[in-house]
Design an enzyme around this catalytic site. Structure first.
Site, PDB file in Angstrom:
ATOM      1  N   PRO A 146       0.806  -1.224   0.000  1.00  0.00           N
ATOM      2  CA  PRO A 146       0.000   0.000   0.000  1.00  0.00           C
ATOM      3  C   PRO A 146       0.844   1.282   0.000  1.00  0.00           C
ATOM      4  O   PRO A 146       1.786   1.396   0.769  1.00  0.00           O
ATOM      5  CB  PRO A 146      -0.788  -0.091   1.309  1.00  0.00           C
ATOM      6  N   GLU A 147       0.506   2.214  -0.882  1.00  0.00           N
ATOM      7  CA  GLU A 147       1.087   3.552  -0.845  1.00  0.00           C
ATOM      8  C   GLU A 147      -0.088   4.530  -0.909  1.00  0.00           C
ATOM      9  O   GLU A 147      -1.248   4.095  -0.866  1.00  0.00           O
ATOM     10  CB  GLU A 147       2.078   3.742  -2.008  1.00  0.00           C
TER      11      GLU A 147
ATOM     12  N   LYS B 127      -0.709   7.708   3.730  1.00  0.00           N
ATOM     13  CA  LYS B 127      -1.067   6.293   3.803  1.00  0.00           C
ATOM     14  C   LYS B 127      -2.069   6.018   4.923  1.00  0.00           C
ATOM     15  O   LYS B 127      -2.295   4.878   5.287  1.00  0.00           O
ATOM     16  CB  LYS B 127       0.203   5.465   4.024  1.00  0.00           C
TER      17      LYS B 127
END
Ligand code: ZN
Length: 261
Positions: free
Chosen positions: A5-6, A58
Site C-alpha cells: 500500500p502507498e 497512507k
C-alpha cells in the site's frame, strides 16, 4: 505480485468506501480480531452516521457522528476491500480486523496492523498524525511547504530515501520513490542538499500526476519502469537497472546508472 500500500492505494480505497458508507448509518461494526474483541466498537459506533471517509498519505480515517474517528494504517500487509453482502471474500475471515456492513455492502479491513478508535480531538493532535507532511494527492498540495520540510531533513540523506519521510510529504512509498526518480532523471543516491528545488518539485509533480491516475483507476495505472526490475535493461537507455538498500532503514531502491544523474 502483491502491491504494497502507498498513498494511491489508500485514496483508491477511500473512494470505494466513501461510495458505500458516507452519510449512512452502518447496520453493524464488527471487530473479529482477538486484539479488539473487548473494545466494544460495535456498541460505541452503533447508530452513528458516517460523516466522511478521508485519506491523508497512507492513513485512512472513517469519521463518525459523535466525535469518533476510526484511524487505519495498512503498513506492508493490510488491505481494504468492499464486498457486496454475501460475496465471497478474497482473504480468510480470520484475517478480518474490521467489518462494517451498510445497505447491502460490507467494508472489510484485513490484516491491519494499525486500527484504532480516536476522539476527533485526539485525531487532530496525535503527534504521529499532526506531524505528517502535505498529502502528495491533496488537490491543494503545498509545494512550498514540501520544500521547507525537505530542507529541514538531513542534507546528506539520499533524495530517494528523503521522499519516504512522511513528515516531508505524505503518501510516497518505495514504488513511487523509485519511479519518480527515474521519470525525473534524478539519481536516488544524490544527497538531498545537492538536489535543486526545481528537481525536487519535478519529482513530486510526477508522483502527483501518476498517483492521482492510479488512485482513480487502480494498480494497472502504476508505472513499472524500474521498480523490482533489478538486472533488467532500462526502458530508456538499455543499461542494467540496479538495486540496493538506502540509508538507515535500508529500503531497497531501483535506478538506472545510465540515465539518472
Ligand atoms: Zn537508463
Amino acid at each position: 505480485m502483491r502491491s504494497v500500500p502507498e498513498g494511491d492505494t489508500i485514496h483508491y480505497a477511500a473512494r470505494r468506501i466513501r461510495a458505500v458508507l458516507a452519510e449512512r448509518v452502518p447496520q453493524h461494526v464488527l471487530t473479529p480480531q482477538p486484539r479488539h474483541r473487548s473494545d466494544r466498537w460495535g456498541e460505541r459506533l452503533g447508530g452513528r452516521r458516517v460523516l466522511a471517509v478521508d485519506a491523508h498519505g497512507k492513513h485512512l480515517f472513517l469519521r463518525f457522528e459523535g466525535d469518533l474517528t476510526l484511524h487505519s494504517h495498512l503498513r506492508m500487509t493490510g488491505s481494504w476491500r468492499v464486498y457486496r453482502a454475501g460475496e465471497r471474500w478474497k482473504r480468510s475471515r480470520r484475517r478480518a480486523w474490521l467489518v462494517i456492513g451498510a445497505d447491502g455492502f460490507e467494508v472489510v479491513q484485513f490484516d491491519g496492523p494499525v486500527l484504532e478508535l480516536l476522539s476527533d480531538a485526539r485525531a487532530r493532535t496525535d503527534p504521529r498524525l499532526a506531524r505528517l507532511g502535505p498529502d502528495v494527492l491533496a488537490e491543494d498540495f503545498d509545494g512550498e511547504l514540501f520544500l521547507r520540510n525537505l530542507r529541514a531533513d538531513d542534507p546528506r540523506r539520499p533524495i530517494g530515501d528523503a521522499l519516504l519521510n512522511q513528515r516531508t510529504v505524505a503518501g510516497i512509498g518505495n514504488l513511487w520513490k523509485a519511479e519518480s526518480c527515474f521519470a525525473a532523471g534524478v539519481d536516488p543516491w544524490r544527497a538531498t542538499g545537492e538536489v535543486r528545488d526545481e528537481e525536487a518539485l519535478a519529482l513530486v509533480a510526477f508522483a502527483r500526476e501518476r498517483m492521482s491516475q492510479s488512485a482513480h483507476d487502480g494498480f494497472e495505472a502504476r508505472p513499472r519502469a524500474v521498480y523490482r526490475r533489478g538486472g533488467e535493461p532500462c526502458p530508456r537507455c538499455g543499461s542494467a537497472i540496479r538495486q540496493r538498500g538506502q540509508w538507515e532503514d535500508n529500503r531497497v531502491t531501483f535506478w538506472c546508472p545510465g540515465c539518472q544523474r
